[in-house]
Design a protein around this motif. Structure first.
Motif, short mmCIF file in Angstrom:
data_model
loop_
_atom_site.label_atom_id
_atom_site.label_comp_id
_atom_site.label_asym_id
_atom_site.label_seq_id
_atom_site.Cartn_x
_atom_site.Cartn_y
_atom_site.Cartn_z
N LEU A 150 0.75 -1.13 -0.02
CA LEU A 150 -0.16 -0.01 0.07
C LEU A 150 0.91 1.17 -0.01
O LEU A 150 0.52 2.21 -0.81
CB LEU A 150 -0.97 0.14 1.24
CG LEU A 150 -2.30 -0.38 1.08
CD1 LEU A 150 -3.01 -0.36 2.29
CD2 LEU A 150 -3.00 0.11 -0.03
N ASP A 151 1.91 1.23 0.76
CA ASP A 151 2.93 2.32 0.86
C ASP A 151 3.64 2.87 -0.57
O ASP A 151 3.43 3.81 -1.01
CB ASP A 151 4.12 2.33 1.89
CG ASP A 151 3.26 2.59 3.40
OD1 ASP A 151 2.36 3.07 3.53
OD2 ASP A 151 3.89 1.94 4.44
N ARG A 152 4.04 1.31 -1.20
CA ARG A 152 4.86 1.69 -2.39
C ARG A 152 3.95 1.94 -3.55
O ARG A 152 4.12 3.02 -4.10
CB ARG A 152 5.19 0.22 -2.80
CG ARG A 152 6.55 -0.41 -1.85
CD ARG A 152 6.95 -1.53 -2.38
NE ARG A 152 8.12 -1.89 -1.72
CZ ARG A 152 9.11 -2.68 -1.99
NH1 ARG A 152 9.17 -3.13 -3.50
NH2 ARG A 152 10.28 -3.16 -1.44
N GLY A 153 2.48 1.37 -3.49
CA GLY A 153 1.59 1.98 -4.34
C GLY A 153 1.39 3.48 -4.36
O GLY A 153 1.06 4.17 -5.23
N ALA A 154 1.02 3.96 -3.00
CA ALA A 154 0.90 5.25 -2.62
C ALA A 154 1.90 6.18 -3.21
O ALA A 154 1.71 7.29 -3.71
CB ALA A 154 0.54 5.51 -1.44
N MET A 155 3.18 5.55 -2.99
CA MET A 155 4.27 6.42 -3.55
C MET A 155 4.41 6.63 -4.89
O MET A 155 4.86 7.69 -5.21
CB MET A 155 5.48 6.01 -2.78
CG MET A 155 5.67 6.49 -1.50
SD MET A 155 6.89 5.59 -0.67
CE MET A 155 6.80 5.78 1.23
N MET A 156 4.11 5.35 -5.61
CA MET A 156 4.07 5.63 -7.05
C MET A 156 3.04 6.66 -7.62
O MET A 156 3.02 7.40 -8.60
CB MET A 156 3.43 4.29 -7.66
CG MET A 156 4.56 3.12 -7.57
SD MET A 156 3.97 1.57 -8.12
CE MET A 156 5.05 0.09 -7.67
N LEU A 157 1.93 6.67 -6.80
CA LEU A 157 0.69 7.72 -7.33
C LEU A 157 1.28 9.24 -6.72
O LEU A 157 0.36 10.17 -6.95
CB LEU A 157 -0.71 7.25 -6.56
CG LEU A 157 -1.01 5.98 -7.16
CD1 LEU A 157 -2.23 5.40 -6.42
CD2 LEU A 157 -1.61 6.37 -8.63
N ASN A 158 2.06 9.31 -5.85
CA ASN A 158 2.56 10.66 -5.17
C ASN A 158 1.16 11.30 -4.47
O ASN A 158 1.07 12.30 -4.52
CB ASN A 158 2.98 11.67 -6.29
CG ASN A 158 3.73 12.79 -5.64
OD1 ASN A 158 4.35 12.66 -4.48
ND2 ASN A 158 3.65 14.01 -6.38
N VAL A 159 0.67 10.56 -3.65
CA VAL A 159 -0.36 10.88 -2.84
C VAL A 159 0.06 11.47 -1.59
O VAL A 159 1.21 11.33 -1.14
CB VAL A 159 -1.54 9.77 -2.73
CG1 VAL A 159 -1.96 9.26 -3.99
CG2 VAL A 159 -0.88 8.62 -1.80
#
Length: 323
Positions: A150-159
């Motif tokens: 979840l953290d990695r995906g959120a960082m990909m999205l720059n949220v």
């Protein structure tokens, strides 16, 4: 005998599990949404202009969360951008089906969707992991990998923030589990409505005080599109025993759920009790209280053919890795 709604003059069609109030559908919707709004405002969860990722599994909690946040964002002008973020653990016959629900939600709620997979991040699917480890400790792998994914995906999205559908029942279960395990560190932070404020990506729980039964009722009466099958690998999960205990307590006294949460919030520890400090993993550079994070230890075990590496606190193979 006809029962009148306690908030208006219409006929009541349901009794709220949380309060016992008899309500019509519209009054229940409004009460449910307003309580979530009250939680958001009291905890200052959002800042205008933020991009917020909703951890979306396709299940009732995250589906209702996405719908309610869309409603409240428009009603109260939060000024936030909402994105659906899903994790594909690689569980055939379960996650592949639930992701189809999330894809429909993407269209229904007009929110962008990002799907990140274990295979993409770790080179393993849960199907492959279960073949190695079996069903006894598989939830440990999935829980550790999912939190980091979840953290990695959120960082990909720059949220700016992640929100999850963890409800009051979930949090009460976690309090009980951490008490039984004697896990002081997790017990201290498991009732926090927002975690990760110490440098990591903040993660918040708008449903902290929302009962699971009411989420189910809201989804049912609103006819929301969600996936209701339980994970095929979780029948013996430790959490299941805590869940049964909480449900039994709720039958006797519905307030038990909130009371357990408030008890967890009120816990204090002596100053001399040492708590782990958050840092970053020397391998993957994601948040960890150890030099090497649990995800990296588990992953090394899988890659070395030692799947029990990292299971438990003192496993001999883990001591070798940490030397």
């Amino acid at each position: 005998m006809t029962v009148t709604c306690s908030s208006c003059d219409k006929n009541a069609i349901l009794k709220r599990p949380k309060t016992g109030d008899a309500l019509c559908k519209e009054c229940f919707y409004f009460a449910f949404e307003e309580e979530v709004h009250h939680t958001i405002i009291n905890a200052n969860l959002f800042v205008k202009g933020e991009t917020v990722a909703i951890g979306a599994s396709g299940g009732k909690d995250s589906t209702v969360l996405a719908y309610v946040l869309k409603v409240l964002n428009e009603r109260y002008k939060y000024g936030i951008k909402l994105i659906l973020l899903s994790i594909d653990e690689g569980i055939t016959g379960y996650r592949d089906d639930s992701l189809e629900t999330v894809k429909r939600n993407e269209q229904q709620y007009e929110m962008p969707l990002k799907i990140v997979s274990y295979e993409e991040l770790y080179g393993w699917t849960m199907d492959a992991i279960v073949k190695q480890i079996g069903l006894k400790n598989n939830c440990t792998f999935c829980g550790v990998f999912r939190r980091q994914a979840l953290d990695r995906g959120a960082m990909m999205l720059n949220v700016d923030r992640i929100v999850t559908g963890h409800n009051a029942d979930d949090i009460a279960e976690t309090v009980i589990m951490n008490i039984l395990r004697g896990d002081k560190a997790r017990l201290r932070r498991c009732t926090a409505i927002t975690t990760g404020t110490e440098g990591a990506l903040p993660r918040s729980k708008p449903f902290k005080y929302t009962y699971e039964k009411e989420i189910v009722m809201y989804a049912y009466f609103k006819k929301l599109d969600y996936f209701s099958t339980e994970c095929i690998y979780s029948p013996n999960a430790y959490r299941g025993f805590a869940r049964t205990y909480i449900k039994d307590l709720e039958k006797i006294r519905p307030r038990s759920i909130i009371d357990i949460i408030h008890s967890g919030e009120s816990l204090s520890f002596k100053k001399e009790v040492k708590m782990p400090t958050q840092g970053t993993c020397t391998r993957c550079h994601y948040i960890s209280s150890n030099d090497i994070c649990k995800a990296c230890v588990l992953l090394e075990g899988l890659n070395r053919g030692l799947p029990r590496l990292g299971i438990g606190k003192t496993h001999k193979e883990r001591r070798k890795v940490n030397k």
